[in-house]
Design a protein around this motif. Sequence first.
Motif, PDB file in Angstrom:
ATOM      1  N   SER A  63       0.827  -1.200   0.000  1.00 16.37           N
ATOM      2  CA  SER A  63       0.000   0.000   0.000  1.00 16.37           C
ATOM      3  C   SER A  63       0.866   1.257   0.000  1.00 16.37           C
ATOM      4  O   SER A  63       0.615   2.199  -0.756  1.00 16.37           O
ATOM      5  CB  SER A  63      -0.935  -0.012   1.204  1.00 16.37           C
ATOM      6  N   ASP A  64       1.889   1.292   0.849  1.00 12.65           N
ATOM      7  CA  ASP A  64       2.777   2.449   0.898  1.00 12.65           C
ATOM      8  C   ASP A  64       3.542   2.610  -0.424  1.00 12.65           C
ATOM      9  O   ASP A  64       3.703   3.721  -0.926  1.00 12.65           O
ATOM     10  CB  ASP A  64       3.764   2.351   2.064  1.00 12.65           C
ATOM     11  N   LYS A  65       3.996   1.497  -0.982  1.00 16.13           N
ATOM     12  CA  LYS A  65       4.706   1.570  -2.265  1.00 16.13           C
ATOM     13  C   LYS A  65       3.774   2.067  -3.372  1.00 16.13           C
ATOM     14  O   LYS A  65       4.161   2.894  -4.192  1.00 16.13           O
ATOM     15  CB  LYS A  65       5.269   0.197  -2.649  1.00 16.13           C
ATOM     16  N   THR A  66       2.543   1.568  -3.370  1.00 17.83           N
ATOM     17  CA  THR A  66       1.571   1.979  -4.380  1.00 17.83           C
ATOM     18  C   THR A  66       1.266   3.464  -4.255  1.00 17.83           C
ATOM     19  O   THR A  66       1.264   4.198  -5.258  1.00 17.83           O
ATOM     20  CB  THR A  66       0.278   1.151  -4.251  1.00 17.83           C
ATOM     21  N   ASN A  67       1.023   3.913  -3.041  1.00 17.72           N
ATOM     22  CA  ASN A  67       0.722   5.331  -2.821  1.00 17.72           C
ATOM     23  C   ASN A  67       1.902   6.214  -3.203  1.00 17.72           C
ATOM     24  O   ASN A  67       1.720   7.288  -3.776  1.00 17.72           O
ATOM     25  CB  ASN A  67       0.320   5.588  -1.369  1.00 17.72           C
ATOM     26  N   TYR A  68       3.113   5.763  -2.891  1.00 15.74           N
ATOM     27  CA  TYR A  68       4.272   6.574  -3.233  1.00 15.74           C
ATOM     28  C   TYR A  68       4.523   6.564  -4.747  1.00 15.74           C
ATOM     29  O   TYR A  68       4.950   7.571  -5.307  1.00 15.74           O
ATOM     30  CB  TYR A  68       5.522   6.139  -2.461  1.00 15.74           C
ATOM     31  N   ALA A  69       4.224   5.461  -5.396  1.00 18.27           N
ATOM     32  CA  ALA A  69       4.346   5.419  -6.859  1.00 18.27           C
ATOM     33  C   ALA A  69       3.414   6.457  -7.488  1.00 18.27           C
ATOM     34  O   ALA A  69       3.796   7.163  -8.421  1.00 18.27           O
ATOM     35  CB  ALA A  69       4.019   4.017  -7.381  1.00 18.27           C
ATOM     36  N   GLN A  91       0.821  -7.160  -7.430  1.00 16.40           N
ATOM     37  CA  GLN A  91       0.652  -6.098  -8.418  1.00 16.40           C
ATOM     38  C   GLN A  91      -0.766  -6.055  -8.971  1.00 16.40           C
ATOM     39  O   GLN A  91      -1.109  -5.176  -9.737  1.00 16.40           O
ATOM     40  CB  GLN A  91       1.658  -6.287  -9.557  1.00 16.40           C
ATOM     41  N   ASN A  92      -1.600  -7.003  -8.569  1.00 11.95           N
ATOM     42  CA  ASN A  92      -2.943  -7.119  -9.109  1.00 11.95           C
ATOM     43  C   ASN A  92      -3.970  -6.436  -8.198  1.00 11.95           C
ATOM     44  O   ASN A  92      -4.851  -7.087  -7.641  1.00 11.95           O
ATOM     45  CB  ASN A  92      -3.301  -8.596  -9.320  1.00 11.95           C
ATOM     46  N   THR A  93      -3.838  -5.106  -8.048  1.00 11.33           N
ATOM     47  CA  THR A  93      -4.816  -4.320  -7.301  1.00 11.33           C
ATOM     48  C   THR A  93      -5.337  -3.222  -8.208  1.00 11.33           C
ATOM     49  O   THR A  93      -4.659  -2.817  -9.169  1.00 11.33           O
ATOM     50  CB  THR A  93      -4.223  -3.685  -6.029  1.00 11.33           C
ATOM     51  N   ILE A 121     -10.368  -1.659 -13.879  1.00 11.36           N
ATOM     52  CA  ILE A 121     -11.834  -1.688 -13.937  1.00 11.36           C
ATOM     53  C   ILE A 121     -12.359  -3.107 -13.731  1.00 11.36           C
ATOM     54  O   ILE A 121     -13.386  -3.304 -13.066  1.00 11.36           O
ATOM     55  CB  ILE A 121     -12.333  -1.091 -15.274  1.00 11.36           C
ATOM     56  N   ALA A 122     -11.647  -4.095 -14.265  1.00 11.45           N
ATOM     57  CA  ALA A 122     -12.073  -5.489 -14.085  1.00 11.45           C
ATOM     58  C   ALA A 122     -12.081  -5.868 -12.598  1.00 11.45           C
ATOM     59  O   ALA A 122     -12.924  -6.648 -12.162  1.00 11.45           O
ATOM     60  CB  ALA A 122     -11.161  -6.429 -14.876  1.00 11.45           C
ATOM     61  N   LEU A 123     -11.162  -5.291 -11.827  1.00 11.23           N
ATOM     62  CA  LEU A 123     -11.108  -5.573 -10.388  1.00 11.23           C
ATOM     63  C   LEU A 123     -12.157  -4.790  -9.611  1.00 11.23           C
ATOM     64  O   LEU A 123     -12.666  -5.277  -8.601  1.00 11.23           O
ATOM     65  CB  LEU A 123      -9.711  -5.263  -9.842  1.00 11.23           C
ATOM     66  N   ASP A 124     -12.468  -3.558 -10.070  1.00 11.42           N
ATOM     67  CA  ASP A 124     -13.465  -2.729  -9.383  1.00 11.42           C
ATOM     68  C   ASP A 124     -14.092  -1.739 -10.363  1.00 11.42           C
ATOM     69  O   ASP A 124     -13.581  -0.643 -10.560  1.00 11.42           O
ATOM     70  CB  ASP A 124     -12.830  -1.975  -8.213  1.00 11.42           C
TER      71      ASP A 124
END
Length: 178
Positions: A63-69, A91-93, A121-124
């Motif tokens: 989550s932190d890596k994703t937010n920082y990316a 990586q599948n979020t 979109i397929a995920l949410d």
Amino acid sequence: MYTMMKLRWLALPVLLMTLHAPAALAMGDDDSDKKTPDCPKGQVYDSKSKSCVPEKTSMLSDSDKTNYAYHLAKKGEYQAAINLLDTLHNQNTKEAWNYRGYATRKLGKTDEGMAYYQKSIALDPKYAKVREYLGEAWMIKGRPDLAKEQLTIIKSLCGVDCEEYRDLNAAIQGHPEA
């Protein structure tokens, strides 16, 4: 004695202001990217320790890596954002695909970015942020009709006052993000 009494009366409002200021400052700003500080190259902001830590530490959450990316991408450091997303355990979020799409699109690879948006979109299907970015991609491709479809979906998800609606509407009206 009079001076001491006066100081006590002044101290109370200052104390109350100090206690309530952080909450007041946090209100009305729902954009987590604006709260993310810049870290030196090779480091990522860790929300748990509230500090920058080496990117390769095992302590960092996806989550932190994703937010920082996303923070990096919004600063224009698109390749650095993609590189950081490559280090995620999962990586599948919806966020990881969306931010990968955003950074890729900003690098000029619109079709590739759109493919990542579709995975998000397929995920949410109710994730408004990805709908906004997909709409912006359709504008780049010269398809305002398809961008307006995304705008309609966003309106059904969060109304016309949400940031995603306002931003995509501005792009459709010819005022894309800076």
